[in-house]
Write an enzyme that holds these catalytic residues in place. Structure first.
Site, PDB file in Angstrom:
ATOM      1  N   ASP A   1       0.618  -1.304   0.023  1.00 25.99           N
ATOM      2  CA  ASP A   1       0.463  -0.093  -0.006  1.00 25.99           C
ATOM      3  C   ASP A   1       0.953   1.189  -0.067  1.00 25.99           C
ATOM      4  OD1 ASP A   1      -3.336   0.813   1.502  1.00 25.99           O
ATOM      5  OD2 ASP A   1      -1.291   2.617   0.907  1.00 25.99           O
TER       6      ASP A   1
ATOM      7  N   ASP B   1      -4.148   2.461  -4.671  1.00 23.53           N
ATOM      8  CA  ASP B   1      -2.615   2.480  -3.672  1.00 23.53           C
ATOM      9  C   ASP B   1      -1.985   1.368  -3.220  1.00 23.53           C
ATOM     10  OD1 ASP B   1      -4.793   3.335  -2.449  1.00 23.53           O
ATOM     11  OD2 ASP B   1      -2.608   4.171  -1.076  1.00 23.53           O
ATOM     12  N   GLU B   2      -3.038   0.351  -4.321  1.00 22.77           N
ATOM     13  CA  GLU B   2      -2.934  -0.741  -3.680  1.00 22.77           C
ATOM     14  C   GLU B   2      -2.790  -2.469  -4.252  1.00 22.77           C
ATOM     15  OE1 GLU B   2      -6.014  -2.013  -0.179  1.00 22.77           O
ATOM     16  OE2 GLU B   2      -5.547  -0.302  -0.670  1.00 22.77           O
TER      17      GLU B   2
END
Ligand code: DCP
Ligand code: CA
Ligand code: CA
Length: 371
Positions: free
Chosen positions: A18, A118-119
């Site tokens: 993340d 974002d992960e």
């Protein structure tokens, strides 16, 4: 080496990655002078003034109580004496960084599932031979690689399944690594509040707390029937298994890529279309190559222009099929020409080309494992 016997569940090595304070961190990278102050990325509602919500805040801003989701006017109040940077969200820019990071991460995974902008969750069982010491080194290499290529920090969690890996990353934030070996799962989870379990929001946490279930350990030993009455069977079963550290679901590459793009930083800021078209030759070549390799066609051709002030402008043009390179470059050139003619002052810092509305040439519309 990868053990082929024993409890199947514990054979896997799963990594969750993340990015730290993602949108705000990208803004810091692009403008290092704000990195030592509170940075707040905002989604202005468009109704004028400070109407809207905070999307991402750096850790300095968080120390003042600012976090994602709160109204902008509240963030401004909290930061009124702090010389903070309030910035409008620039989603396409973050997407560009996201794509770049995901491309890097893919190189470290047997299989990877993109979870959000974002992960990502990576199955690294084969890459590590099932070895957690190996996984720790892989995590360090991956973090360094992402940092070198994009300037961004991320946090990595490693565990025998995706739920525990995600929690591990969550507790190690920011810029951390947390390895939870199979033998450590139970003790790692035991004392964490139930809210740390993915899927437990304020509402479920409150219901659980009301029956005396505060920690993940409490939840693991709670009576399933009682939980089912409270939350329904499906949720109860998931939560119980997750809390026991044994909820397992394979990692699958699901992401359907509906577009491919390439963006470059121009040698100099320019508004010379011939120069721009010349520099875009290689990226265009790359796109054609990726499209060919994946046997896809596109229904639209886009350009991306990033000005020297870092404003992002995109244009799109419908096509019947991907044209040959020279024709494609000619269209791209004329799109940039029109864009620059409309904006006489505009100087470009970066330029890009995008093929979108992709479809399989064989007629299928879903695309997997691509690029
Ligand atoms: N996001 C948003 N609105 C929210 C939550 C998130 O717009 N309510 C966006 C902005 C974030 C990005 O999604 O940068 C990723 O969300 P995260 O929850 O991972 O938050 P951050 O990356 O900002 O912070 P952290 O360091 O806690 O991961
Ligand atoms: Ca994040
Ligand atoms: Ca996230």
């Amino acid at each position: 080496m990868l053990r082929r016997s024993g409890d199947h569940r514990y054979r896997r090595v799963v990594m969750h990655v993340d990015l730290d304070y993602f949108f705000a961190q990208v803004e810091e990278r692009l403008n290092p002078s704000i990195a030592d102050k509170p940075v707040v990325v905002c989604v202005f509602s468009g109704r004028g003034g400070d109407s809207g919500a905070v999307s991402s805040a750096n850790y300095i801003a968080r120390s003042y109580g600012v976090k994602a989701g709160i109204p902008i006017y509240r963030a401004k109040k909290l930061l009124q004496n702090a010389d903070a940077a309030f910035l409008p969200m620039r989603r396409e820019l973050y997407e560009e960084y996201s794509n770049k990071v995901m491309e890097i991460l893919r190189g470290y995974a047997d299989v990877m599932e993109v979870e959000s902008i974002d992960e990502a969750t990576l199955d690294i069982t084969e890459k590590t031979g099932g070895d957690y010491a190996e996984a720790e080194q892989l995590a360090a290499r991956l973090k360094k690689h992402v940092k070198n290529e994009t300037g961004l920090t991320c946090t990595v969690g490693v565990a025998p399944n995706r739920v525990v890996a995600k929690i591990a990353a969550d507790v190690a934030k920011p810029d951390g690594v947390k390895i939870v070996k199979p033998s450590e799962v139970e003790s790692f989870l035991k004392d964490l509040p139930v809210k740390k379990l993915p899927g437990v929001g304020d509402k479920i946490a409150k219901l659980l707390n009301d029956i005396g279930v505060e920690t993940i350990g409490d939840l693991a030993s709670a009576d399933l029937l009682r939980l089912s009455k409270l939350l329904g069977k499906a949720v109860a079963e998931y939560l119980k298994l997750a809390a026991m550290g044994v909820y397992d679901e394979p990692i699958e590459e699901k992401q359907e890529r509906k577009q491919i793009s390439r963006i470059i930083t121009l040698q100099n800021n320019t508004r010379d279309v011939d120069d721009i078209a010349r520099q875009l030759e290689k990226p265009v070549q790359d796109l054609l190559e990726i499209a060919r390799r994946n046997d896809v066609d596109a229904e639209a051709l886009g350009i991306i222009a990033i000005t020297k002030e870092l404003k992002i402008i995109t244009r799109s043009h419908t096509i019947r099929t991907i044209p040959p390179k020279d024709e494609l470059l000619r269209i791209v050139r004329s799109m940039f020409k029109n864009l620059l003619a409309e904006n006489p002052e505009m100087m470009l810092r970066r330029a890009g080309v995008r093929l979108h509305n992709l479809k399989k040439r064989s007629g299928q519309t879903t695309l997997t494992s691509f690029g």
